[in-house]
Design an enzyme around this catalytic site. Structure first.
Site, PDB file in Angstrom:
ATOM      1  N   ARG A  50       0.811  -1.222   0.000  1.00 33.24           N
ATOM      2  CA  ARG A  50       0.000   0.000   0.000  1.00 33.24           C
ATOM      3  C   ARG A  50       0.843   1.271   0.000  1.00 33.24           C
ATOM      4  O   ARG A  50       0.427   2.310  -0.496  1.00 33.24           O
ATOM      5  CB  ARG A  50      -0.906   0.034   1.240  1.00 33.24           C
ATOM      6  CG  ARG A  50      -1.936  -1.088   1.310  1.00 33.24           C
ATOM      7  CD  ARG A  50      -2.745  -0.975   2.609  1.00 33.24           C
ATOM      8  NE  ARG A  50      -3.652  -2.093   2.794  1.00 33.24           N
ATOM      9  CZ  ARG A  50      -4.888  -2.153   2.276  1.00 33.24           C
ATOM     10  NH1 ARG A  50      -5.330  -1.148   1.542  1.00 33.24           N
ATOM     11  NH2 ARG A  50      -5.651  -3.201   2.510  1.00 33.24           N
ATOM     12  N   ASP A  92      -3.488   0.056  -3.704  1.00 30.94           N
ATOM     13  CA  ASP A  92      -4.555  -0.068  -2.715  1.00 30.94           C
ATOM     14  C   ASP A  92      -5.282  -1.367  -3.032  1.00 30.94           C
ATOM     15  O   ASP A  92      -5.968  -1.488  -4.036  1.00 30.94           O
ATOM     16  CB  ASP A  92      -5.510   1.127  -2.812  1.00 30.94           C
ATOM     17  CG  ASP A  92      -6.658   1.050  -1.803  1.00 30.94           C
ATOM     18  OD1 ASP A  92      -6.862  -0.034  -1.204  1.00 30.94           O
ATOM     19  OD2 ASP A  92      -7.358   2.054  -1.620  1.00 30.94           O
ATOM     20  N   HIS A 177       3.647 -23.477   7.325  1.00 28.45           N
ATOM     21  CA  HIS A 177       5.098 -23.599   7.207  1.00 28.45           C
ATOM     22  C   HIS A 177       5.650 -24.808   7.952  1.00 28.45           C
ATOM     23  O   HIS A 177       6.751 -25.281   7.646  1.00 28.45           O
ATOM     24  CB  HIS A 177       5.801 -22.315   7.663  1.00 28.45           C
ATOM     25  CG  HIS A 177       5.770 -22.066   9.137  1.00 28.45           C
ATOM     26  ND1 HIS A 177       4.756 -21.368   9.756  1.00 28.45           N
ATOM     27  CD2 HIS A 177       6.639 -22.419  10.112  1.00 28.45           C
ATOM     28  CE1 HIS A 177       5.006 -21.310  11.047  1.00 28.45           C
ATOM     29  NE2 HIS A 177       6.135 -21.933  11.298  1.00 28.45           N
ATOM     30  N   LYS A 181       9.151 -28.049   7.233  1.00 29.10           N
ATOM     31  CA  LYS A 181      10.282 -28.325   8.123  1.00 29.10           C
ATOM     32  C   LYS A 181      10.880 -29.696   7.819  1.00 29.10           C
ATOM     33  O   LYS A 181      10.163 -30.658   7.560  1.00 29.10           O
ATOM     34  CB  LYS A 181       9.828 -28.263   9.592  1.00 29.10           C
ATOM     35  CG  LYS A 181       9.498 -26.856  10.078  1.00 29.10           C
ATOM     36  CD  LYS A 181       9.089 -26.883  11.535  1.00 29.10           C
ATOM     37  CE  LYS A 181       8.842 -25.478  12.073  1.00 29.10           C
ATOM     38  NZ  LYS A 181      10.094 -24.713  12.195  1.00 29.10           N
ATOM     39  N   GLU A 215       6.159 -21.862  23.007  1.00 24.96           N
ATOM     40  CA  GLU A 215       6.733 -20.581  22.612  1.00 24.96           C
ATOM     41  C   GLU A 215       7.132 -19.809  23.870  1.00 24.96           C
ATOM     42  O   GLU A 215       6.364 -19.761  24.830  1.00 24.96           O
ATOM     43  CB  GLU A 215       5.724 -19.761  21.812  1.00 24.96           C
ATOM     44  CG  GLU A 215       5.185 -20.455  20.569  1.00 24.96           C
ATOM     45  CD  GLU A 215       4.087 -19.646  19.912  1.00 24.96           C
ATOM     46  OE1 GLU A 215       4.393 -18.909  18.965  1.00 24.96           O
ATOM     47  OE2 GLU A 215       2.935 -19.734  20.367  1.00 24.96           O
ATOM     48  N   HIS A 239      -1.233 -25.939  12.775  1.00 23.56           N
ATOM     49  CA  HIS A 239       0.069 -26.578  12.932  1.00 23.56           C
ATOM     50  C   HIS A 239      -0.012 -27.953  13.592  1.00 23.56           C
ATOM     51  O   HIS A 239       0.504 -28.948  13.078  1.00 23.56           O
ATOM     52  CB  HIS A 239       1.004 -25.689  13.760  1.00 23.56           C
ATOM     53  CG  HIS A 239       1.343 -24.383  13.127  1.00 23.56           C
ATOM     54  ND1 HIS A 239       1.428 -24.217  11.763  1.00 23.56           N
ATOM     55  CD2 HIS A 239       1.643 -23.172  13.663  1.00 23.56           C
ATOM     56  CE1 HIS A 239       1.751 -22.959  11.493  1.00 23.56           C
ATOM     57  NE2 HIS A 239       1.883 -22.318  12.630  1.00 23.56           N
ATOM     58  N   LYS A 339       2.062 -19.935  24.973  1.00 24.16           N
ATOM     59  CA  LYS A 339       2.995 -18.800  24.953  1.00 24.16           C
ATOM     60  C   LYS A 339       3.585 -18.594  26.351  1.00 24.16           C
ATOM     61  O   LYS A 339       3.029 -19.039  27.340  1.00 24.16           O
ATOM     62  CB  LYS A 339       2.291 -17.531  24.482  1.00 24.16           C
ATOM     63  CG  LYS A 339       1.885 -17.576  23.017  1.00 24.16           C
ATOM     64  CD  LYS A 339       1.389 -16.228  22.546  1.00 24.16           C
ATOM     65  CE  LYS A 339       1.088 -16.258  21.051  1.00 24.16           C
ATOM     66  NZ  LYS A 339       2.289 -16.547  20.238  1.00 24.16           N
ATOM     67  N   LYS A 344      11.516 -21.918  23.688  1.00 27.32           N
ATOM     68  CA  LYS A 344      10.955 -22.222  22.373  1.00 27.32           C
ATOM     69  C   LYS A 344      11.320 -23.661  22.060  1.00 27.32           C
ATOM     70  O   LYS A 344      12.504 -24.006  21.924  1.00 27.32           O
ATOM     71  CB  LYS A 344      11.533 -21.285  21.319  1.00 27.32           C
ATOM     72  CG  LYS A 344      10.936 -21.474  19.938  1.00 27.32           C
ATOM     73  CD  LYS A 344      11.500 -20.464  18.958  1.00 27.32           C
ATOM     74  CE  LYS A 344      10.854 -20.640  17.583  1.00 27.32           C
ATOM     75  NZ  LYS A 344      11.368 -19.659  16.597  1.00 27.32           N
TER      76      LYS A 344
END
Length: 489
Positions: A50, A92, A177, A181, A215, A239, A339, A344
């Site tokens: 943008r 835009d 993602h 791995k 995490e 995941h 979290k 991690k």
């Protein structure tokens, strides 16, 4: 090692090119593909955002982020080649008429165009409308959709319908993602290339499975997204269920996208529903409170900067999932993610059943079961815990637990462990959908997750508090302890 066979020339069009995902993952991934010769000399990277920006300003942005996020350092020759590929287009995304400017920028001579939607999913439909209106969609083009695709089954259908108006299913790449791995991909090899596991991968040999994705970070300024999503929508629905489906699926006929996706879908559909009748016994929700991480004080979720102080959003989830089929009946899959946990840390632990009879009682009264650990991060690798004799001349045989450890970084010292986005971007360019999620998989996962979320809402209970820096609420320990088991930490 350089690749001598280039992929077909492509226009790689990154929507949201100035965003966090682009600078941390997508641009470095494309640089690495260029580094090893996997980008066609004619391929270009068309950055769309943008903001007003000159090509020179965007190139500086790219260089800054490649310097920050490419760990191995930059090659000056590759950098010059990579910079020559860059094009910048201000747009835009919701202005359909403005896409004629993008049409003037994109070269039509390439056989394929890859449109990467690194934007909020709510505007995937707007982008698709704009591309169609400007004549920028052909049957050879591909579109990559980042998660989350909706916040429930109904909203995911809306988003998929918007994109599917113009792109066929074989053109749509829904990215997760985790599927890129190395260790997740290695699940296929472990399971189906080794008779040791292939023949013992079922209820007869396996006691239970644990999947943990922990995490250490907190909210990190993502309030706008995260407080509406929570850990269930952000992590479990995609995941962890993708990992579970690879662990639990039946052997595919081959490595084609159709075969792999079909078996993964069956596994997700076989999950026993968790609803209002059993949600308290099968799940735990948590929310981190003030605590300490690596010896430093950290604020609780409700005390983070910009927090919604009345939020009931969960930052931790533990679930006892069960699969209702011949292979897995009676074998629980314990899922855990949160979290502000101590580190991690992501891993799969497959616990095999104990030996029925012990002839080594004089040395080891209770033989422990074998345990297969698949480490996803930070140290990718595979570890098998087993019993072994202690060397020595004593007449009595002494045994102990040992580990066979295959650490990728140690075993393949001369091989760089590639980032998931490098692999997935290459697979899009190659037109291979096997590492991407089908629409049916997305909808089956939402169906299961929505039932849990609905059950949580019906109880009207706040998530259980846990101290930042801990492994979650005490009740998550009880969840697994009721079955006379414990979490691996």
């Amino acid at each position: 090692m350089k690749n001598t066979e280039y992929q077909s020339a492509s226009e790689i069009v990154l929507f949201g090119a100035l965003g966090d995902l682009s600078r941390r993952k997508l641009l470095p991934a494309l640089y690495q593909l260029d580094q090893v010769g996997l980008l066609n000399p004619e391929s270009r990277i068309v950055a769309v955002a943008r903001q007003d920006s000159s090509l020179e300003e965007f190139t500086e942005f790219v260089m800054e982020n490649l310097t920050n996020f490419v760990k191995e350092g930059l090659d000056s020759d590759v950098i010059e080649r990579f910079k020559s590929r860059l094009v910048y287009q201000q747009l835009d995304f919701k202005d359909t008429a403005a896409y004629k400017n993008l049409a003037a920028t994109i070269e039509n001579g390439h056989p394929t165009r890859v449109y990467y939607f690194s934007t909020p999913p709510a505007i995937y439909g707007d982008i698709s409308d704009g591309l169609k209106s400007a004549g920028l969609i052909t049957d050879a083009d591909r579109v990559v959709m980042e998660k989350p695709i909706g916040h429930c089954l109904a909203s995911s259908k809306v988003i998929n319908d918007q994109v599917s108006r113009y792109f066929n299913e074989n053109q749509i790449y829904r990215i997760d993602h985790y599927l890129g791995k190395e260790t997740v991909l290695n699940l296929l090899v472990l399971r189906f290339a080794n008779s040791l596991f292939t023949n013992n991968w079922d209820r007869n040999s396996i006691d239970h499975v644990q999947i943990t994705v922990a995490e250490s970070v907190g909210i990190e300024g993502r309030w706008g997204f995260y407080d509406d999503a929570g850990q269930m929508r952000d992590m479990i629905q995609n995941h962890l269920l993708q990992i579970l489906s690879l662990l639990a699926m039946e052997p595919p006929a081959d490595l084609s996208a159709e075969s792999i996706r079909a078996e993964k879908l069956k596994a997700v559909k076989a999950l026993v529903p968790i609803d209002r009748s059993n949600v308290k016994e099968k799940t735990v929700r948590g929310q981190y409170a003030d605590g300490y991480l690596n010896g430093n004080p950290v604020p609780g979720y409700l005390n983070e900067e910009g927090a919604n102080t009345s939020s009931n959003t969960e930052t931790f989830v533990a679930i006892k999932a069960e699969i209702d089929n011949w292979r897995w009946a009676g074998v629980p899959f314990y899922l855990r993610t949160g979290k502000r946990m101590p580190a991690k840390h992501s891993e799969i632990v497959v616990h095999f059943k104990e030996q029925a009879h012990n002839i080594f009682k004089d040395s080891y009264a209770d033989l422990p079961a074998n345990k297969l650990t698949i480490r996803l991060q930070p140290d990718e690798g595979v570890e098998l815990q087993m019993m072994n004799k202690i060397p020595g001349i004593a007449s009595q045989m002494h045994i102990q637990e040992n580990k066979l450890d295959l650490s990728f970084s140690d075993t393949y010292e001369d091989q760089r462990v590639i980032d998931a986005y490098e692999r997935l971007m290459l697979e899009v360019i190659n037109g291979n959908q096997s590492l991407f999620v089908s629409r049916d998989e997305v909808e089956a996962a939402w169906t299961w997750a929505d039932s849990i979320i609905d059950a949580w809402k019906s109880t009207n209970e706040a998530p259980k508090a846990y101290a930042a820096g801990s492994w979650g609420p005490v009740s998550s320990i009880s969840l697994i302890a009721r079955d006379d088991r414990q979490w691996v930490e």
